[in-house]
Design an enzyme around this catalytic site. Structure first.
Site, PDB file in Angstrom:
ATOM      1  N   ASN A 281       0.844  -1.157  -0.073  1.00  0.00           N
ATOM      2  CA  ASN A 281      -0.175  -0.052  -0.178  1.00  0.00           C
ATOM      3  C   ASN A 281       0.848   1.146   0.001  1.00  0.00           C
ATOM      4  O   ASN A 281       1.794   1.208   0.829  1.00  0.00           O
ATOM      5  CB  ASN A 281      -0.773   0.097   1.073  1.00  0.00           C
TER       6      ASN A 281
ATOM      7  N   GLU B  42     -12.478  -7.513  -2.361  1.00  0.00           N
ATOM      8  CA  GLU B  42     -11.937  -7.597  -0.781  1.00  0.00           C
ATOM      9  C   GLU B  42     -12.849  -8.007   0.367  1.00  0.00           C
ATOM     10  O   GLU B  42     -14.067  -7.807   0.158  1.00  0.00           O
ATOM     11  CB  GLU B  42     -11.321  -6.225  -0.388  1.00  0.00           C
TER      12      GLU B  42
HETATM   13  P1  C2E Z   1      -6.423  -2.314   3.161  1.00  0.00           P
HETATM   14  O1  C2E Z   1      -5.690  -1.947   2.035  1.00  0.00           O
HETATM   15  O2  C2E Z   1      -8.017  -2.134   2.378  1.00  0.00           O
HETATM   16  O3  C2E Z   1      -6.412  -3.593   3.687  1.00  0.00           O
HETATM   17  C1  C2E Z   1      -7.231  -4.582   3.853  1.00  0.00           C
HETATM   18  C2  C2E Z   1      -7.739  -4.499   5.187  1.00  0.00           C
HETATM   19  O4  C2E Z   1      -8.988  -5.454   5.238  1.00  0.00           O
HETATM   20  C3  C2E Z   1      -6.598  -5.287   6.326  1.00  0.00           C
HETATM   21  O5  C2E Z   1      -7.040  -4.474   7.474  1.00  0.00           O
HETATM   22  C4  C2E Z   1      -7.010  -6.501   6.449  1.00  0.00           C
HETATM   23  O6  C2E Z   1      -6.578  -7.080   7.525  1.00  0.00           O
HETATM   24  C5  C2E Z   1      -8.396  -6.361   6.403  1.00  0.00           C
HETATM   25  N1  C2E Z   1      -9.388  -7.869   5.816  1.00  0.00           N
HETATM   26  C6  C2E Z   1      -8.872  -8.621   5.052  1.00  0.00           C
HETATM   27  N2  C2E Z   1      -9.555  -9.498   4.698  1.00  0.00           N
HETATM   28  C7  C2E Z   1     -10.875  -9.307   5.401  1.00  0.00           C
HETATM   29  C8  C2E Z   1     -12.122  -9.885   5.646  1.00  0.00           C
HETATM   30  O7  C2E Z   1     -12.574 -10.879   5.158  1.00  0.00           O
HETATM   31  N3  C2E Z   1     -12.765  -9.199   6.639  1.00  0.00           N
HETATM   32  C9  C2E Z   1     -12.625  -8.189   7.347  1.00  0.00           C
HETATM   33  N4  C2E Z   1     -13.393  -7.558   7.910  1.00  0.00           N
HETATM   34  N5  C2E Z   1     -11.426  -7.537   7.010  1.00  0.00           N
HETATM   35  C10 C2E Z   1     -10.474  -8.204   6.216  1.00  0.00           C
HETATM   36  P2  C2E Z   1      -5.583  -3.760   8.381  1.00  0.00           P
HETATM   37  O8  C2E Z   1      -4.306  -4.955   8.000  1.00  0.00           O
HETATM   38  O9  C2E Z   1      -6.223  -3.480   9.484  1.00  0.00           O
HETATM   39  O10 C2E Z   1      -5.271  -2.517   7.325  1.00  0.00           O
HETATM   40  C11 C2E Z   1      -6.027  -1.617   7.519  1.00  0.00           C
HETATM   41  C12 C2E Z   1      -5.778  -0.613   6.403  1.00  0.00           C
HETATM   42  O11 C2E Z   1      -4.479  -0.081   6.864  1.00  0.00           O
HETATM   43  C13 C2E Z   1      -5.295  -1.177   5.148  1.00  0.00           C
HETATM   44  O12 C2E Z   1      -6.520  -1.347   4.366  1.00  0.00           O
HETATM   45  C14 C2E Z   1      -4.504  -0.105   4.560  1.00  0.00           C
HETATM   46  O13 C2E Z   1      -5.241   1.020   3.853  1.00  0.00           O
HETATM   47  C15 C2E Z   1      -3.609   0.325   5.650  1.00  0.00           C
HETATM   48  N6  C2E Z   1      -2.283  -0.061   5.760  1.00  0.00           N
HETATM   49  C16 C2E Z   1      -1.872  -1.252   6.314  1.00  0.00           C
HETATM   50  N7  C2E Z   1      -0.714  -1.617   6.343  1.00  0.00           N
HETATM   51  C17 C2E Z   1      -0.156  -0.456   5.594  1.00  0.00           C
HETATM   52  C18 C2E Z   1       1.257  -0.224   5.007  1.00  0.00           C
HETATM   53  O14 C2E Z   1       2.099  -0.714   5.044  1.00  0.00           O
HETATM   54  N8  C2E Z   1       1.106   1.268   4.484  1.00  0.00           N
HETATM   55  C19 C2E Z   1       0.067   1.773   4.392  1.00  0.00           C
HETATM   56  N9  C2E Z   1       0.034   3.096   3.457  1.00  0.00           N
HETATM   57  N10 C2E Z   1      -1.007   1.765   4.427  1.00  0.00           N
HETATM   58  C20 C2E Z   1      -1.069   0.267   5.321  1.00  0.00           C
HETATM   59 CA    CA Z   2      -4.743  -2.198   0.285  1.00  0.00          CA
HETATM   60 CA    CA Z   3      -8.767  -2.139   0.647  1.00  0.00          CA
END
Ligand code: C2E
Ligand code: CA
Ligand code: CA
Length: 564
Positions: free
Chosen positions: A401, A520
């Site tokens: 990301n 997603e």
């Molecule tokens: P995102 O890019 O939309 O990542 C997908 C999020 O949805 C991830 O949350 C993931 O754990 C969660 N997810 C995946 N499958 C499912 C599912 O079946 N159900 C539900 N309810 N959730 C699911 P996470 O890991 O908490 O990350 C949240 C957001 O934080 C990410 O959304 C992304 O926008 C950001 N993020 C995480 N890591 C990074 C990074 O290294 N750099 C940047 N810039 N943003 C990051």
């Molecule tokens: Ca993403």
């Molecule tokens: Ca996403």
């Protein structure tokens, strides 16, 4: 007489020492005003200029007492000064405002023997006016004449020094920018002027209102009781809610947002009190208009937590501080084939415990640390990629990301390419996910970085599709490789028919644009089936796997598949 041998005693020569009369004659011709008092402060002499300045005849004053003739000079401090000079013999200078003449005077006085005082004085009113003007500029707001930001800071500093409880109330008008945009700056100025007047009318003794920004005011008040403050602020809201007439056709009224911090409980420095009032104000802005918020313990805790996070981000010691990454597989829902992985940050904080990316990513962005953090993450995941390539002969496509901050940086493309070379990952095995499409479209640098990436074979995916930017026209002139449908629509399957309709239209949109598609947040078999039925095969979600530590992913997807 040799000129070089000139000494003090020689100044009397050749006519002998100056007589008192000579001295007085010389003094009377001076440009400065001048008078002499005897030991009882009766006038002995006053020159023309002095008489003119004081509006009296010099000769009428001879023998008269100075304090009887000029009673205002006593509270101005001259009597005290002359008495002191008689006692110490030390000459003094003082600036006084002489009210009857409306003049600022600089007074130089010295004892000349027998308790007599010789006084030279001149009019410094012009200089004083200039000084006051300068002070006005430094401490007053030009438009409203209210004290300005510097003045507010001085005032808070002074009050802290006095150690008495007080509050600062930050008053921010909500839609001032719209007024300016719609009706011009002149109308904006007229509005602020009127509001400033209304706010001023709310002040009681000892209270001050300052203007610290275009539409921001700070009240400094002795009130600290919440109920008392509440009543007072209600009155402020009433004042701004009544519309202001800007010209024959336009009137304007606005709501406001208020944040309050109190000394000493909310802070003991100017910076603390101001930033906390600001914090409280921003919280009240998130509610509907005309709300106020007092700084409270919960906010203090949040700020403290944020400070800890920021400090750790600044330490740069990401590994030691518990930063890791997890990867979530993306699969073909029909064939079960692995399409790629998405890298997600994890932070198991030594003191605060596990932190969600939604908390620390925005802080990293705001504090300018997102670049370092992303490089750390790339090293982690690309390092795994290199190991997978060596162990299994192939690597899944790895997505990360990236925020618009990162993309809006000249170094972006170079950094990415360097990292890929460092870990021997072919660019076509790499993908960047972008969310803030709106920001991206506004910046040429971002667009050029993205184009350069694509020209090397790096794929570009639009994340959270359907939630952010509403216009679709951008898709025609900016080719993307992949669309990731937001979880929100997937979670509506079987429940919200509109979500299903949107999903169907996204599928045909992706087909038309020749884009890859990933849904997603796929959690259930029913969701999987629906998506397959409408032609969306790419899936990511808990139904398959939650984000996994890389070693677990390797075990489950790479080594198991190899041994199949
Ligand atoms: P995102 O890019 O939309 O990542 C997908 C999020 O949805 C991830 O949350 C993931 O754990 C969660 N997810 C995946 N499958 C499912 C599912 O079946 N159900 C539900 N309810 N959730 C699911 P996470 O890991 O908490 O990350 C949240 C957001 O934080 C990410 O959304 C992304 O926008 C950001 N993020 C995480 N890591 C990074 C990074 O290294 N750099 C940047 N810039 N943003 C990051
Ligand atoms: Ca993403
Ligand atoms: Ca996403």
């Amino acid at each position: 007489m040799s000129r070089r041998g000139n000494s003090r005693s020689e100044m009397h020569a050749p006519g002998g020492p100056l007589s008192e009369q000579d001295a007085i004659r010389i003094m009377s011709g001076l440009a400065s005003a001048f008078y002499v008092l005897d030991r009882n402060s009766d006038f002995i002499y006053m020159n023309e200029k002095a008489a003119r300045l004081l509006g009296r005849e010099g000769k009428d004053l001879a023998g008269r007492n100075a304090w009887a003739e000029f009673p205002y000079a006593v509270p101005a401090g001259l009597k005290e000064m002359y008495d002191r000079i008689r006692e110490t013999g030390v000459a003094e200078t003082k600036e006084i405002y002489y009210r009857p003449a409306g003049l600022w005077l600089q007074v130089d006085a010295q004892e000349i023997g027998d308790g007599r005082i010789a006084v030279l004085f001149h009019d410094i009113s012009r200089y004083k006016q200039a000084e006051t003007r300068l002070e006005m500029l430094a401490y007053r707001d030009n438009l409203t004449g209210l004290p300005n930001r510097s003045s507010a800071i001085e005032l808070i500093k002074k009050s802290i020094g006095e150690r008495k409880p007080f509050s600062i109330v930050l008053f921010d008008i909500d839609s001032f920018r719209q007024l300016n945009d719609l009706h011009g700056h002149q109308a904006g100025d007229r509005y602020i002027l009127e509001i400033a007047e209304r706010l001023k009318s709310l002040l009681e003794d000892g209270e001050v209102v300052t203007r610290i920004g275009a539409d921001e005011f700070i009240f400094h008040t002795h009130r600290t009781d919440p109920e008392d403050l509440k009543q007072w602020i209600r009155e402020m809201f009433r004042q701004t809610a009544t519309s202001v007439r800007l010209n024959d056709h336009v009137s304007f009224s606005a709501s406001a947002s208020v944040g309050i911090s109190r000394y000493p409980e909310d802070g003991t420095t100017t910076a603390e009190l101001l930033s906390r009032a600001d914090h409280a104000m921003h919280e009240s802005k998130t509610k509907r208009g005309n709300c106020f918020q007092m700084f409270h313990d919960e906010m203090k805790k949040r700020l403290e937590r944020r400070r800890v996070i920021e400090d750790d981000l600044f330490s740069g010691n990401f590994k030691e501080k518990g930063f890791t990454c997890v990867v979530q597989p993306q699969l073909d829902g029909k064939s079960g084939q692995l399409l790629g992985i998405e890298t997600l940050s994890r932070w198991n904080h030594p003191e605060l415990g596990p932190l969600p990316p939604s908390e620390f990513i925005p802080i990293a962005e705001e504090s300018g640390k997102i670049r370092e953090l992303t490089i750390h993450l790339l090293n982690l995941v690309l390092g795994e990629g290199k190991h997978w390539a060596e162990a299994y002969g192939s690597v899944p496509r790895i997505a990360v990301n990236v925020t618009s901050h990162l993309l809006d940086d000249k170094r972006f493309f170079g950094t990415i390419m360097r990292m890929l070379r460092k870990w021997d990952l072919p660019p076509d095995r790499f993908e960047i996910e972008i969310t803030e499409w709106k920001e991206i479209l506004c910046s040429d640098l971002v667009l050029s970085n993205l184009r350069k990436c694509r020209s090397k074979g790096i794929s570009v995916a639009i994340d959270d599709f359907g939630t952010g930017f509403s216009g679709l026209s951008y898709l025609t002139n900016f080719p993307v490789d992949k669309i990731k449908i937001d979880r929100f629509f997937v979670s509506g399957i079987g429940m919200v028919s509109k979500s299903e309709a949107i999903l169907k239209s996204i599928v045909s949109l992706a087909e038309g644009l020749d884009c890859e598609l990933i849904a997603e947040g796929v959690e259930t078999e029913a969701q999987r089936q629906f998506l397959l039925d409408i032609g969306c095969c790419g899936m990511q979600g808990y139904y398959y796997d939650a984000p996994l530590p890389p070693w677990r992913f390797e075990e489950k997807y790479l080594s198991a598949w190899q041994s199949d």
